[in-house]
Design an enzyme around this catalytic site. Structure first.
Site, PDB file in Angstrom:
ATOM      1  N   GLY A 366       0.888  -1.101  -0.034  1.00  0.00           N
ATOM      2  CA  GLY A 366       0.025  -0.228   0.068  1.00  0.00           C
ATOM      3  C   GLY A 366       0.765   1.047  -0.027  1.00  0.00           C
ATOM      4  N   PRO A 367       0.222   2.235  -0.356  1.00  0.00           N
ATOM      5  CA  PRO A 367       1.141   3.857  -0.307  1.00  0.00           C
ATOM      6  C   PRO A 367       1.630   3.938   0.911  1.00  0.00           C
ATOM      7  CG  PRO A 367      -1.384   4.198  -0.357  1.00  0.00           C
ATOM      8  CD  PRO A 367      -1.103   2.509  -0.562  1.00  0.00           C
ATOM      9  N   PRO A 368       2.703   4.996   1.051  1.00  0.00           N
ATOM     10  CA  PRO A 368       3.218   5.246   2.399  1.00  0.00           C
ATOM     11  C   PRO A 368       2.267   5.874   3.151  1.00  0.00           C
ATOM     12  CG  PRO A 368       4.433   5.907   0.522  1.00  0.00           C
ATOM     13  CD  PRO A 368       3.312   5.715  -0.008  1.00  0.00           C
ATOM     14  N   GLY A 369       2.592   5.718   4.346  1.00  0.00           N
ATOM     15  CA  GLY A 369       1.649   6.314   5.517  1.00  0.00           C
ATOM     16  C   GLY A 369       0.356   5.858   6.039  1.00  0.00           C
ATOM     17  N   GLY A 371      -0.278   3.259   7.645  1.00  0.00           N
ATOM     18  CA  GLY A 371      -0.173   2.231   8.736  1.00  0.00           C
ATOM     19  C   GLY A 371       0.318   0.778   8.880  1.00  0.00           C
ATOM     20  N   LYS A 372       1.221   0.230   7.628  1.00  0.00           N
ATOM     21  CA  LYS A 372       1.618  -1.035   7.607  1.00  0.00           C
ATOM     22  C   LYS A 372       2.487  -1.273   8.511  1.00  0.00           C
ATOM     23  CE  LYS A 372       3.370   0.103   3.238  1.00  0.00           C
ATOM     24  NZ  LYS A 372       3.115   1.300   3.199  1.00  0.00           N
ATOM     25  N   THR A 373       3.422  -0.756   8.780  1.00  0.00           N
ATOM     26  CA  THR A 373       4.546  -0.725   9.779  1.00  0.00           C
ATOM     27  C   THR A 373       3.763  -0.943  11.327  1.00  0.00           C
ATOM     28  OG1 THR A 373       6.303   0.023   8.625  1.00  0.00           O
ATOM     29  CG2 THR A 373       6.910  -0.484  10.778  1.00  0.00           C
ATOM     30  N   SER A 689      -3.162   2.736 -18.485  1.00  0.00           N
ATOM     31  CA  SER A 689      -4.545   3.074 -18.053  1.00  0.00           C
ATOM     32  C   SER A 689      -5.022   4.346 -18.514  1.00  0.00           C
ATOM     33  CB  SER A 689      -4.582   2.990 -16.491  1.00  0.00           C
ATOM     34  OG  SER A 689      -3.809   3.940 -15.881  1.00  0.00           O
ATOM     35  N   LYS A 732      -8.069   5.380  -7.561  1.00  0.00           N
ATOM     36  CA  LYS A 732      -8.336   6.152  -8.363  1.00  0.00           C
ATOM     37  C   LYS A 732      -9.819   6.868  -8.093  1.00  0.00           C
ATOM     38  CE  LYS A 732      -5.701   3.977 -12.071  1.00  0.00           C
ATOM     39  NZ  LYS A 732      -5.756   3.217 -13.396  1.00  0.00           N
TER      40      LYS A 732
END
Length: 787
Positions: A366-369, A371-373, A689, A732
């Protein structure tokens, strides 16, 4: 003995032709032997009774297999000894004990069964002592006697009375029989000697057997001497060590080396290592014991042993398998992310039913920020496990994963083993951050080294180059994170379960800010709700016009900036209470950074709104197309990648092929130059796309009809005008909604992806599904009513 001999001499000629047979096992009876026998078999007792009722004589035949309980006639040797039963005693258990003396050798004929006993016709084997002993025979007799004495000196046990008889014998036959019956031969060997009729040949055979026996005794004595010497040496060393310890104790000295060795022994026992690892540890400890404590090699071995004993070979934390508690922890730490929370709870549920299950390998993309970590920490807290994090971003050296071999100076285990040691348990949650950013160079391929770590079928015996013994990683729960899945190597991606995290909507960001970010920043800046309050309208404005991202990192930084400004005012003693509203937000944070797009206030010819997916989430792009007098050349600008340039050429080819249907004069293509531009030219853009967006912009410019400003579109287009599916639909859609666009044209084959978009995002949105480019133009172009 003398009386018995007299009786035998008297009856020597009176041996009958038919005698009962007594099968004996595990012994061969020779003439002149007096031997006790225990008889328990019914048939054998009957034979003894028959003998005692007649002449007290019995034929003693040895059975070929000692394990046969009831031997047949064929299972007996047919040469044996006629024996005289001297005494008989019946025992309480039903057995009979007899004392029998061998009289003479005999050969049996016509053995048959009569009255439940074996009866044999016998022929006595006559033996005569040579009248005159030749020198050779005398030498042989003397040699055998010397051999007996030598065997006696090497530890062979022979009764003294027998030795006296042997010393005084000069009959080669009787000497051979007496020696053969007293040196403990195997049944087959003794029987072979018994059957040799020639006395000299028999004595020679006995001499050969004695020679072999002496050789065996010499080897046996040598082995015993060596073993005793080793035991003596060990006892001496032990005694000296104990003396040394006592002396050191008296002097008050402490042997640091021995103390260290004892400590390592204790740690090795406490570590409860697998057998192979323990053997390696003990082997290295023995090496250390023999080394000088100040040598470089000793330091290397010491460090290696430190790693071995400190690794958690058998230490595990108990899993928290309470589903309700785990759900509560996950909800406390993270807003939304329902898919991931459900996956973790599923894992817990399976673990509850099958405690031996292998740890899953989850990959959060997923994109940065978003909450993955922090999600990894939350999972560890929910499961009650230790948490270890390792960043793979920019790692190019394979040794970072597998470690260095101990031959190198400064060698250490890889980061996997280091992390396990840091956790202190063999079942932590192990997070591998930025798995999509691993590099490769001449030092190896770390992503290939990770294949073994992240494969549940292989990681039960992960071997680090430094540790050089297998460590079981099956109990570890590995979680990897990355921004995009495309750059992860295929074999590595195949071993992981990819879970996509999308960017947050404005509504989700409001919830995250209220529940997590604002309370956290209040605490960090020493503020409370009573001192600072941010109104809902101000929070919405802060989210939409001061930050524009998929995650919430910049939002958190902006809230922190706001808190710092307020903290400064409080520290200066100006006021004690602050309320942030729409109007006062600019006072603290300055002018908004992101304003609504101004250029799309009206419908324009040749300007189409597209949707793009980036690492930081979704975004909108404007594709501009214009025509000018020229020779039909196509110019493409805006720092576009190869795929996007190809899409532009395909778009132009499609429009040219459909010129007649679209109402375009075909001469325009040779008289006009077409320029396609995508603004924000400093940002690289690529991907297929934007195909329908570029085609719509080109068609609009050539037809001269404007495009609806409130419509955004995404989809790949073929030369025949077929619209192909795309990815990142949720991101998108979020981008379109952020920019106030409520109508989106998407490929028909992306209809299934609408289920992944939450209802509250879809609520105000209109999705137009299209299969062909003709339908896209029909929806997007704002044709006059007459047309």
């Amino acid at each position: 003995m003398g009386e018995a001999d007299k009786k035998i001499d008297e009856k020597e000629l009176e041996i009958p032709e038919v005698l009962p047979v007594l099968p004996v096992r595990d012994i061969v009876v020779f003439p002149y032997m007096i031997i006790p026998l225990f008889v328990g078999r019914e048939k054998s007792i009957s034979s003894i009774d028959s003998s005692l009722s007649t002449n007290r004589m019995i034929m003693l035949l040895t059975q070929k297999d000692l394990n046969t309980e009831n031997p047949s006639i064929d299972e007996l040797y047919h040469t044996g000894t006629v024996g005289l039963i001297m005494r008989m005693l019946k025992l309480p258990d039903g057995r009979v004990k007899i004392l029998v003396q061998g009289i003479t050798k005999a050969r049996c004929f016509n053995i048959h069964e009569k009255d439940n006993i074996f009866v044999a016709h016998i022929q006595k084997i006559e033996e005569r002592k040579p009248d005159v002993l030749s020198l050779e025979v005398e030498a042989l007799i003397r040699s055998v006697k010397e051999q007996i004495e030598k065997a006696l000196s090497l530890g062979k046990t022979i009764l003294p009375d027998i030795m006296i008889v042997i010393e005084n014998l000069d009959d080669p036959g009787r000497l051979a029989d007496l020696v053969a019956s007293n040196i403990g031969l195997k049944t087959e060997q003794a029987q072979h000697i018994l059957e040799i009729e020639d006395q000299v040949v028999r004595l020679k055979r006995v001499s050969e057997v004695l020679n072999r026996e002496i050789e065996l005794l010499i080897v046996q004595q040598k082995i015993q001497t060596e073993a005793r010497g080793e035991i003596d040496k060990t006892q001496r060393e032990y005694f000296l060590r104990e003396q040394l310890k006592a002396i050191q104790k008296e002097l008050g000295d402490i042997d640091e080396k021995m103390e260290e060795i004892r400590e390592f022994k204790k740690k090795i026992e406490e570590a409860k290592m697998p057998d192979k690892v323990q053997k390696e540890a003990e082997k290295q400890l023995k090496r250390l014991e023999k080394m000088h404590p100040d040598s470089a090699e000793a330091a290397t071995v010491r460090t290696y042993l430190d790693w071995l004993v400190e690794l958690p070979w058998s230490k595990s934390t108990k899993d928290n398998l309470n589903i309700k508690t785990a759900r509560k922890v996950l909800n406390e730490d993270h807003y939304d992310l329902e898919k991931i929370k459900d996956r973790i709870l599923e894992h817990l549920s399976v673990k509850k039913l099958n405690p031996k299950m292998k740890g899953p390998i989850l990959c959060f993309i997923g994109p940065p920020g978003v909450g993955k970590t922090s999600l990894g920490k939350s999972i560890a807290r929910a499961l009650g496990k230790e948490f270890v994090r390792m960043s793979l971003g920019g790692v190019r050296d394979e040794a970072e994963i597998r470690g260095h071999r101990r031959t190198y100076v400064g060698a250490l285990p890889g980061r996997i083993i280091q992390g396990i040691k840091q956790a202190g348990t063999n079942n932590p949650v192990f997070m591998l951050d930025e798995v999509d950013k691993i590099g490769t160079d001449f030092r190896g391929d770390p992503s290939s080294a990770l294949l073994e770590v992240l494969d549940p079928e292989q990681n039960n015996s992960f071997v680090d180059h430094y540790i050089a013994v297998a460590f079981d990683l099956t109990k570890v729960m590995f979680i990897t994170t990355g921004n995009i899945a495309d750059t992860i190597p295929g074999p590595l991606k195949d071993r992981m379960e990819i879970i996509s995290l999308s960017g947050y909507t404005a509504e989700e960001k409001v919830g995250i800010a209220k529940n997590y970010l604002i309370p956290k920043q209040y605490q960090e800046h020493g503020l409370t709700k009573g001192v600072l309050r941010i109104s809902s309208a101000a929070l919405n404005l802060l989210i939409t016009q001061y930050t524009r991202e998929a995650g919430v990192r910049n939002l958190e930084r902006t809230i922190a900036k706001l808190c710092r400004k307020v903290a400064k005012h409080i520290a200066e003693g100006k006021r004690r209470k602050f309320l942030i509203t729409n109007s006062s937000l600019t006072k603290y944070l300055g002018a908004p950074r992101f304003l609504p797009e101004e250029e799309m206030k009206k419908d324009e010819v040749g300007v189409a709104t597209g949707l793009a997916w980036t690492e930081s989430g979704g975004d909108i792009i404007y594709v501009e197309a214009t025509t000018m007098k020229g020779k039909g050349t196509l110019t493409i600008t805006g720092q576009l990648g190869e795929v996007m340039k190809e899409s532009a050429h395909a778009a132009l080819s499609y429009v040219r092929s459909r010129a007649k249907e679209l109402g375009i004069n075909e001469d325009l293509f040779s008289e006009k130059d077409i320029h396609i531009h995508v603004p924000a030219g400093a940002i690289p853009k690529d991907g297929p796309s934007a195909g329908i967006t570029i085609t719509t912009a080109v068609a609009s410019a050539l037809i001269g009809i404007p495009i609806h400003k409130g419509i955004a579109m995404t989809g790949e287009v073929t030369l025949r005008g077929t619209v192909l599916p795309i990815g990142g639909l949720k991101e998108k859609t979020l981008a379109a909604k952020r920019h106030g666009i409520r109508k989106i044209i998407i490929p028909n084959r992306n209809q299934k992806d609408l289920d992944d978009i939450p209802k509250y995002i879809r609520k105000d949105m209109e999705f137009v599904l299209c299969e062909t480019m003709d339908y896209v133009l029909e929806v997007a172009l704002k044709r006059p009513a007459a047309v």
